[in-house]
Scaffold this motif. Structure first.
Motif, short mmCIF file in Angstrom:
data_model
loop_
_atom_site.label_atom_id
_atom_site.label_comp_id
_atom_site.label_asym_id
_atom_site.label_seq_id
_atom_site.Cartn_x
_atom_site.Cartn_y
_atom_site.Cartn_z
N HIS A 16 0.84 -1.20 0.00
CA HIS A 16 0.00 0.00 0.00
C HIS A 16 0.87 1.25 0.00
N TYR A 17 1.97 1.19 0.74
CA TYR A 17 2.93 2.30 0.70
C TYR A 17 3.49 2.47 -0.71
N VAL A 18 3.87 1.34 -1.32
CA VAL A 18 4.42 1.37 -2.68
C VAL A 18 3.40 1.97 -3.65
N ASN A 19 2.16 1.50 -3.59
CA ASN A 19 1.11 2.02 -4.48
C ASN A 19 0.91 3.51 -4.27
N LYS A 20 0.90 3.94 -3.04
CA LYS A 20 0.66 5.35 -2.72
C LYS A 20 1.72 6.23 -3.35
N VAL A 21 2.99 5.85 -3.20
CA VAL A 21 4.06 6.70 -3.74
C VAL A 21 4.15 6.59 -5.26
N GLU A 22 3.90 5.41 -5.81
CA GLU A 22 3.98 5.25 -7.26
C GLU A 22 2.87 6.00 -7.98
N LYS A 23 1.71 6.15 -7.35
CA LYS A 23 0.62 6.94 -7.94
C LYS A 23 1.03 8.39 -8.12
N LYS A 24 1.99 8.83 -7.31
CA LYS A 24 2.45 10.22 -7.35
C LYS A 24 3.82 10.33 -8.03
N ASP A 25 4.11 9.35 -8.89
CA ASP A 25 5.35 9.34 -9.67
C ASP A 25 6.62 9.28 -8.83
N ARG A 26 6.53 8.63 -7.70
CA ARG A 26 7.70 8.34 -6.88
C ARG A 26 8.00 6.85 -7.07
N THR A 27 9.13 6.41 -6.56
CA THR A 27 9.53 5.02 -6.81
C THR A 27 9.61 4.21 -5.51
N LYS A 28 9.59 2.90 -5.69
CA LYS A 28 9.77 1.98 -4.58
C LYS A 28 11.15 2.21 -3.96
N ALA A 29 12.14 2.51 -4.78
CA ALA A 29 13.50 2.79 -4.27
C ALA A 29 13.49 4.01 -3.35
N GLN A 30 12.72 5.03 -3.70
CA GLN A 30 12.62 6.22 -2.84
C GLN A 30 11.91 5.86 -1.53
N LEU A 31 10.89 5.03 -1.62
CA LEU A 31 10.20 4.57 -0.41
C LEU A 31 11.17 3.80 0.48
N ASP A 32 11.91 2.89 -0.11
CA ASP A 32 12.86 2.09 0.67
C ASP A 32 13.91 3.00 1.31
N GLU A 33 14.31 4.04 0.61
CA GLU A 33 15.31 4.98 1.15
C GLU A 33 14.80 5.65 2.44
N ILE A 34 13.52 6.05 2.45
CA ILE A 34 13.01 6.68 3.67
C ILE A 34 12.84 5.66 4.80
N ILE A 35 12.52 4.42 4.45
CA ILE A 35 12.43 3.36 5.47
C ILE A 35 13.83 3.11 6.05
N HIS A 36 14.84 3.07 5.17
CA HIS A 36 16.23 2.89 5.64
C HIS A 36 16.61 4.04 6.58
N TRP A 37 16.29 5.27 6.18
CA TRP A 37 16.62 6.45 6.99
C TRP A 37 15.95 6.37 8.36
N LEU A 38 14.68 6.00 8.37
CA LEU A 38 13.92 5.98 9.62
C LEU A 38 14.36 4.87 10.57
#
Length: 106
Positions: A16-38
């Motif tokens: 659901h996180y992946v779908n949410k960001v990809e709908k807004k032209d962001r990537t799974k890699a960008q999502l993973d980056e914020i998870i890594h940061w957090l």
């Protein structure tokens, strides 16, 4: 009080996180980056967390290195100010939600 989400598997919510960001032209890699940061999970650790179906409680309890700057995250998620959430685990989950929202917004 134990919230239902605490025992939900992180892997069940991650798509659901992946779908949410990809709908807004962001990537799974960008999502993973914020998870890594957090959380401090690296790519292998995140993959393991997804594969072993660990719940949110375990996901955050086993986070290798929670970023101390996460406490600077402010704002509203699901009608609650993240900086005012008293339950530590719920606050961690809402930090992640807020970062996902911000990534989706750009």
């Amino acid at each position: 009080m134990t919230h239902k989400i605490f025992k939900m598997s992180f892997a069940s919510v991650y798509p659901h996180y992946v779908n949410k960001v990809e709908k807004k032209d962001r990537t799974k890699a960008q999502l993973d980056e914020i998870i890594h940061w957090l959380t401090g999970y690296d790519a292998a650790g995140l993959t393991e967390a997804l594969e072993d179906q660990r719940d949110f409680e375990t996901f955050f309890d086993q986070a290798p290195a929670k970023n101390p700057n996460r406490k600077l995250i402010k704002g509203v998620v699901c009608g609650h100010r993240v900086e005012e959430i008293e339950d530590p685990l719920m606050q961690e989950i809402r930090y992640l939600d807020k970062l996902v929202d911000e990534l989706a917004r750009g």
